[in-house]
Write a protein that holds these residues in place. Structure first.
Motif, PDB file in Angstrom:
ATOM      1  N   ILE B  46       0.892  -1.405   0.033  1.00 21.78           N
ATOM      2  CA  ILE B  46      -0.012   0.023   0.101  1.00 21.78           C
ATOM      3  C   ILE B  46       0.615   1.160  -0.089  1.00 21.78           C
ATOM      4  O   ILE B  46       0.412   2.390  -0.622  1.00 21.78           O
ATOM      5  CB  ILE B  46      -0.906   0.135   1.304  1.00 21.78           C
ATOM      6  N   HIS B  47       2.055   1.226   0.498  1.00 25.51           N
ATOM      7  CA  HIS B  47       2.928   2.333   0.528  1.00 25.51           C
ATOM      8  C   HIS B  47       4.310   2.044   0.710  1.00 25.51           C
ATOM      9  O   HIS B  47       4.835   0.749   0.846  1.00 25.51           O
ATOM     10  CB  HIS B  47       2.673   3.313   1.909  1.00 25.51           C
ATOM     11  N   TYR B  48       5.411   2.690   0.275  1.00 27.02           N
ATOM     12  CA  TYR B  48       6.676   2.429   0.206  1.00 27.02           C
ATOM     13  C   TYR B  48       7.338   3.875   0.192  1.00 27.02           C
ATOM     14  O   TYR B  48       6.904   4.956  -0.414  1.00 27.02           O
ATOM     15  CB  TYR B  48       7.160   1.331  -0.956  1.00 27.02           C
ATOM     16  N   SER B  49       8.798   3.647   0.725  1.00 25.31           N
ATOM     17  CA  SER B  49       9.736   4.869   0.715  1.00 25.31           C
ATOM     18  C   SER B  49      11.136   4.569   0.533  1.00 25.31           C
ATOM     19  O   SER B  49      11.441   3.320   1.010  1.00 25.31           O
ATOM     20  CB  SER B  49       9.543   5.477   2.284  1.00 25.31           C
ATOM     21  N   GLY B  51      13.388   6.741   1.283  1.00 27.89           N
ATOM     22  CA  GLY B  51      14.384   7.422   2.283  1.00 27.89           C
ATOM     23  C   GLY B  51      13.554   8.586   2.704  1.00 27.89           C
ATOM     24  O   GLY B  51      12.514   8.519   2.487  1.00 27.89           O
ATOM     25  N   VAL B  52      14.324   9.404   3.334  1.00 28.50           N
ATOM     26  CA  VAL B  52      13.743  10.583   3.906  1.00 28.50           C
ATOM     27  C   VAL B  52      13.029  11.240   3.092  1.00 28.50           C
ATOM     28  O   VAL B  52      13.653  11.709   2.026  1.00 28.50           O
ATOM     29  CB  VAL B  52      14.611  11.265   4.950  1.00 28.50           C
ATOM     30  N   ASN B  53      11.993  11.770   3.180  1.00 30.93           N
ATOM     31  CA  ASN B  53      11.231  12.709   2.708  1.00 30.93           C
ATOM     32  C   ASN B  53      10.477  12.110   1.179  1.00 30.93           C
ATOM     33  O   ASN B  53      10.123  12.864   0.437  1.00 30.93           O
ATOM     34  CB  ASN B  53      11.852  14.002   2.179  1.00 30.93           C
ATOM     35  N   SER B  54      10.469  10.806   0.925  1.00 30.81           N
ATOM     36  CA  SER B  54      10.358   9.974  -0.088  1.00 30.81           C
ATOM     37  C   SER B  54       9.173   9.086   0.167  1.00 30.81           C
ATOM     38  O   SER B  54       9.288   8.327   1.233  1.00 30.81           O
ATOM     39  CB  SER B  54      11.288   9.108  -0.594  1.00 30.81           C
ATOM     40  N   THR B  55       7.968   9.157  -0.551  1.00 30.67           N
ATOM     41  CA  THR B  55       6.817   8.581  -0.275  1.00 30.67           C
ATOM     42  C   THR B  55       6.108   8.005  -1.567  1.00 30.67           C
ATOM     43  O   THR B  55       6.049   9.135  -2.209  1.00 30.67           O
ATOM     44  CB  THR B  55       5.757   8.838   0.921  1.00 30.67           C
ATOM     45  N   GLU B  56       5.638   6.925  -1.549  1.00 30.32           N
ATOM     46  CA  GLU B  56       4.911   6.555  -2.857  1.00 30.32           C
ATOM     47  C   GLU B  56       3.645   5.684  -2.604  1.00 30.32           C
ATOM     48  O   GLU B  56       3.808   4.869  -1.460  1.00 30.32           O
ATOM     49  CB  GLU B  56       5.822   5.831  -3.904  1.00 30.32           C
ATOM     50  N   LYS B  57       2.848   5.737  -3.227  1.00 27.91           N
ATOM     51  CA  LYS B  57       1.433   4.815  -3.132  1.00 27.91           C
ATOM     52  C   LYS B  57       1.902   3.311  -3.840  1.00 27.91           C
ATOM     53  O   LYS B  57       2.590   3.394  -4.588  1.00 27.91           O
ATOM     54  CB  LYS B  57       0.322   5.380  -3.738  1.00 27.91           C
ATOM     55  N   GLY B  58       1.558   2.301  -3.256  1.00 23.93           N
ATOM     56  CA  GLY B  58       1.746   0.900  -3.578  1.00 23.93           C
ATOM     57  C   GLY B  58       0.535   0.448  -4.747  1.00 23.93           C
ATOM     58  O   GLY B  58      -0.145   1.272  -5.204  1.00 23.93           O
ATOM     59  N   ASP B  59       0.805  -0.879  -5.009  1.00 19.52           N
ATOM     60  CA  ASP B  59      -0.409  -1.436  -5.856  1.00 19.52           C
ATOM     61  C   ASP B  59      -1.616  -1.227  -5.722  1.00 19.52           C
ATOM     62  O   ASP B  59      -2.729  -1.317  -6.304  1.00 19.52           O
ATOM     63  CB  ASP B  59       0.111  -2.807  -6.297  1.00 19.52           C
ATOM     64  N   LEU B  60      -2.201  -1.430  -4.157  1.00 19.82           N
ATOM     65  CA  LEU B  60      -3.437  -1.570  -3.858  1.00 19.82           C
ATOM     66  C   LEU B  60      -3.819   0.090  -3.204  1.00 19.82           C
ATOM     67  O   LEU B  60      -3.057   0.517  -2.484  1.00 19.82           O
ATOM     68  CB  LEU B  60      -3.382  -2.490  -2.558  1.00 19.82           C
ATOM     69  N   SER B  61      -4.831   0.560  -3.697  1.00 18.89           N
ATOM     70  CA  SER B  61      -5.325   1.856  -3.252  1.00 18.89           C
ATOM     71  C   SER B  61      -5.614   1.770  -1.814  1.00 18.89           C
ATOM     72  O   SER B  61      -6.285   0.681  -1.381  1.00 18.89           O
ATOM     73  CB  SER B  61      -6.414   2.131  -4.257  1.00 18.89           C
TER      74      SER B  61
END
Lengths: 116, 112
Positions: B46-49, B51-61
């Motif tokens: 659902i989420h990944y990062s 490193g610091v200040n980096s975040t992204e959404k994953g495959d499942l909303s």
């Protein structure tokens, strides 16, 4: 979209028997992982398979990878009760076929029960 | 051995509450992940990062949000919990050439 299919999903076997769990995936992959999960617990890493023909063994478990067939197997030799758990394979798509970076795509898991 | 911690381990709350699930790792890993797992089912990213200040959404909303202000800390927040959010949430981290992911013990969330 990467799909990972495991079979069987449920397996009940007797101690001392051998069996194989299969993991198929749908797109090119860099890496394949096997994990074990006990009921109510987190995931424990078992194997990391990185190249075609890779084979790894730990105790009664042996994992292999065929990247051309997009198939991995987890073989159990002379099963013992302590191996009862759910086993997941998980795949990371290669960088050029999309997907969530290094996030893992999991199969549904194989629920393994080994009876005395 | 992996040192990755999640709190709380179990949480039962009412609909509409704001909650934060904590995840910390002491391995200095740059990459961290959140997965959602329903009972007896597979995990979904659902989420990944990175490193610091980096975040992204994953495959499942997911309606959850995450932040990464410190390398070791990757909390997940639900602004208004609903029964559909009932699930187990697993945090993981990885580093190195093969990016083997190590998982925390999980938080089992029940929203009434």
């Amino acid at each position: 979209e990467l799909k990972v299919e495991q079979n069987p999903l449920f397996l009940s076997m007797q101690e001392g028997k051998n069996y194989t769990i299969y993991c198929n995936y749908s797109t090119t992959s860099d890496r394949l992982y096997w994990y074990r999960q006990d009921p109510g617990k987190s995931l424990e890493s078992l194997f990391v398979l990185l190249s075609n023909g890779a084979v790894k063994q730990e105790g009664r478990l042996m994992a292999s990878l065929d990247t051309k067939a997009r198939l991995s197997t987890l073989h159990i030799t002379a099963a013992v009760h302590d191996l009862s758990a759910t086993y997941f394979c998980a795949v990371v798509p290669s960088p050029y076929s999309g997907g969530g970076a290094d996030g893992l795509t999991f199969g549904k898991g194989t629920h393994l029960i080994i009876q005395p | 051995e992996a040192d990755i911690y999640q709190t709380p381990r179990y949480l039962v709350i009412g609909t509409g509450k704001k909650i934060t699930l904590e995840c910390s790792q002491t391995m200095g890993h740059d990459k961290m992940y959140w997965y959602q797992q329903d009972p007896g089912m597979e995990l979904h990213l659902i989420h990944y990062s990175y490193g610091v200040n980096s975040t992204e959404k994953g495959d499942l909303s997911s309606e959850s949000t995450v932040s990464r202000i410190r390398t070791e800390h990757f909390p997940l927040t639900l602004e208004s919990a609903r029964p559909s959010h009932t699930s187990q949430y697993l945090c993981a981290s990885s580093a190195g050439r093969y990016n083997e992911q190590f998982f925390g013990p999980g938080t089992r969330l029940t929203v009434l």
